[in-house]
Write an enzyme that holds these catalytic residues in place. Structure first.
Site: not given
Length: 672
Positions: A36, A124-125, A165, A195, A271, A366, A393, A420, A470, A482, A529
């Protein structure tokens, strides 16, 4: 290149230094025929000005603890970072640049932490680097609050992150920056390479918001550089950012992608593809680069970078002198500093009787984990962590340890809010910074949200601890949304990642022991839980990942029941029923497949003898991955659909997790 009041020799050499970054970046991509070039050509002035004039770093000691951190969130622009590291003398050679994107090179396609000296994070991500930078800034603020004394700012550095961007479109950046603004992380400075081009074309196709207004809403100071080639404008923006003491800063830099190559400049085609031989020639002509030989840099440019490096070396020398005085005046704090920065200091827990002590009464894992955290916090003062708005929790709160906030950075409890994905990225950044051990927490089903950053942790070999509670259909009334089903298999499928699902209190303690002693592997504690019984045969044996928790007469052994977590109780109960019919089975508790696979062949054979082919695995999750342990002759009692909303006991029975089903399944496997 423009700099007010600097039209002489220095102005010319700076222009050459910026163009050297551009040329080297383009040459790397061209030789590899992959990469790139657009972003490096546009951002070269900004990173030159930052690294040369404003950023404290020492190429002779890239791991200097008080260096400013620089994260290239737009990791596809790695050629620019490698050019910087080469010219500033971080050890990358011209041959390394020539091997860009080749097997085994120090210049992979995206920057990789721990692989290339001077790379602060694997990026990277898009957007991931933004969250990790926030984590670094949190670590700096916390350590500064703990260790700094009047006239002795031994922790005093900035975190710079450069993205484009795409980074600002990804949701993780908004999550992370919202928290950064709330926390008032004034030593976080974001450089936005604006850009207006993405792979598909103009950003107007999908991205028309006023980013600066968004960042202002998050609580950032915002600054705009109208001309991204103007070194003076860049310098003034960085000065203003560092002058802000209450807010993080966001610097929007208007650039042109592919700057210096008119046929490609400002277009999507620059790019992610090489410029091509003819356009490389045009680039050199446009930039006034006299020597057309690839990878050839004038001696004067190298000398200028070396001169800058000498100044950088002196910055660390001044800090080191200050730190020596600090050690004399504050010897106890200096000792604590060493405690914070040492590694491998958790093995003593193996013989800590109080750590391993467990009550013989039913309890949720937990809850046991929460007790472990509050025991460990007093032994490891650099343990810091928190939850995505689920602390009560997840049982992840450290008592009497304070909350990390804009008012008080000494607090050890982090409140991530319902974020998260950013939480996991921030956790990575805390560990990348150094000096701290970190954990993050949420419901297990939401490991889907943390997975991309957990993957980066695994790649970077960061021992971030994940508290994931949980853990099954035992969540009950909350229903299918959940109740985790496929998440165990998802995390187990990840290389260099350890999943630990304990069956009782002693196994939970064993999990925490392994987590605290993990040096290069992320560690997930998957916890219930609901209350679980305790087993006389559990404990340190769980450190091996799997062991016989309830053994029969080996001479009469007919089969093996294998289970993890809450399903161990079901296997133990089924063993008793099978014994009434003269069927002898062992119960193997397998809290961690990964740890078990690390054991010797002899040990694994002792737990799962090859000649005992009648095996049944029991786990309230997907069956994916259990085949290697039950074989073609065995069977599994697992989940094959999403859960439902009902009390937990109803659901376990509904989906076949009952003694009668286990015994009948084993008898079928045995042909009885």
């Amino acid at each position: 290149m423009k700099r007010k009041g600097n039209k002489g020799k220095m102005g010319k050499i700076e222009e050459s230094c910026v163009n050297a970054l551009r040329i080297l970046s383009a040459d790397q991509v061209e030789k590899a025929q992959s990469g790139h070039p657009g972003m490096p050509l546009g951002s070269a002035p900004a990173v030159y000005e930052l690294w040369a004039k404003h950023m404290r770093h020492n190429p002779k000691n890239p791991e200097w603890v008080n260096r400013d951190r620089f994260v290239l969130s737009a990791g596809h622009g790695s050629a620019l970072l490698y050019s910087l590291l080469h010219l500033f003398g971080y050890g990358l050679t011209i041959d390394d640049l020539k091997n860009f994107r080749q097997d085994g090179s120090l210049t992979p396609g995206h920057p990789e932490y721990g692989h290339t000296m001077g790379v602060e994070a694997t990026t990277g991500p898009l957007g991931a680097g933004m969250a990790m930078a926030v984590g670094m800034a949190i670590a700096e603020a916390h350590l500064g609050a703990i260790f700094n004394k009047p006239q002795f700012p031994i922790v005093d550095h900035y975190t710079y992150v450069l993205g484009g961007d795409g980074c600002l479109m990804e949701g993780i950046s908004s999550e992370a920056f919202s928290l950064a603004g709330t926390l008032g992380l004034s030593k976080l400075i974001v450089l936005y390479d604006s850009n207006s081009i993405t792979i598909e074309g103009s950003t107007n196709l999908a991205f028309t918001e006023d980013v600066c207004k968004r960042m202002e809403a998050f609580g950032f100071q915002t600054i705009t550089i109208e001309d991204g080639t103007n070194l003076d404008q860049i310098s003034q923006a960085l000065i203003a950012a560092k002058a802000e003491k209450d807010k993080p800063s966001f610097i929007k830099i208007n650039t042109e992608i592919g700057y210096g190559c008119p046929p490609k400049q400002g277009t999507p085609s620059v790019h992610g593809a090489p410029l091509g031989a003819e356009n490389i020639k045009i680039l050199r002509q446009t930039l006034g680069w006299a020597d057309f030989e690839a990878f050839k840099i004038p001696a004067a440019v190298y000398q200028h970078y070396q001169d800058i490096t000498q100044i950088k070396v002196k910055e660390e020398e001044a800090w080191a002198e200050m730190f020596q005085s600090y050690k004399k005046l504050y010897p106890e704090a200096a000792k604590q500093w060493e405690v914070y920065h040492q590694k491998g200091n958790a093995k003593s827990l193996l013989h800590d009787e109080q750590f391993w002590a467990c009550e013989n009464k039913p309890d949720a894992t937990r809850n046991i984990s929460g007790r472990c955290i509050n025991y460990l916090k007093d032994i490891f003062p650099n343990l810091i962590g928190g939850s995505a708005d689920l602390g009560s929790s997840n049982k992840s709160v450290m008592k009497d340890s304070g909350d990390f906030s804009a008012i008080e950075y000494k607090g050890r409890n982090l409140h991530f809010g319902v974020r998260e994905l950013a939480m996991a990225g921030i956790g990575n950044g805390i560990l990348l910074h150094g000096g701290l051990r970190a954990y993050v927490a949420t419901f297990f089903v939401f490991s889907d949200y943390i997975k991309p950053m957990a993957r980066l942790a695994a790649i970077m070999q960061l021992p971030l601890i994940y508290i994931l509670t949980h853990d099954s259909i035992g969540v009950g009334e909350d229903g299918a949304t959940h109740e985790p089903i496929e998440q165990l298999a998802m995390l187990r499928a990840m290389p260099n990642f350890t999943v630990f699902r304990p069956a009782d209190a002693a196994e939970t303690v064993a999990g925490w022991y392994c987590a605290m002693n993990s040096e290069k592997t992320p560690f997930a504690l998957v916890l219930t839980r609901q209350n679980l019984p305790q087993y006389a045969g559990s404990g340190k044996k769980a450190l091996a990942g799997a062991y016989i928790i309830d053994q029969t007469d080996q001479k009469k052994l007919d089969g093996i029941l294998i289970a993890s977590g809450s399903e161990v109780a079901l296997a133990v109960a089924a063993k008793k029923e099978l014994a009434k019919e003269n069927i002898a089975v062992n119960v193997v508790s397998m809290p961690s497949m990964e740890l078990f696979e690390q054991q010797s062949l002899e040990y694994k054979e002792s737990v799962l003898p090859a000649h005992i082919r009648s095996r049944v695995a029991i786990e309230a999750g997907s069956d994916f991955g259990w085949g290697k342990y039950v074989g073609l002759d065995g069977a599994v009692i697992t989940m094959h659909e999403f859960g439902a909303s009902a009390p937990a006991n109803i659901l376990f029975e509904k989906y076949g997790f009952m003694v009668e089903n286990v015994t009948e399944t084993m008898k079928k496997v045995l042909g009885k």
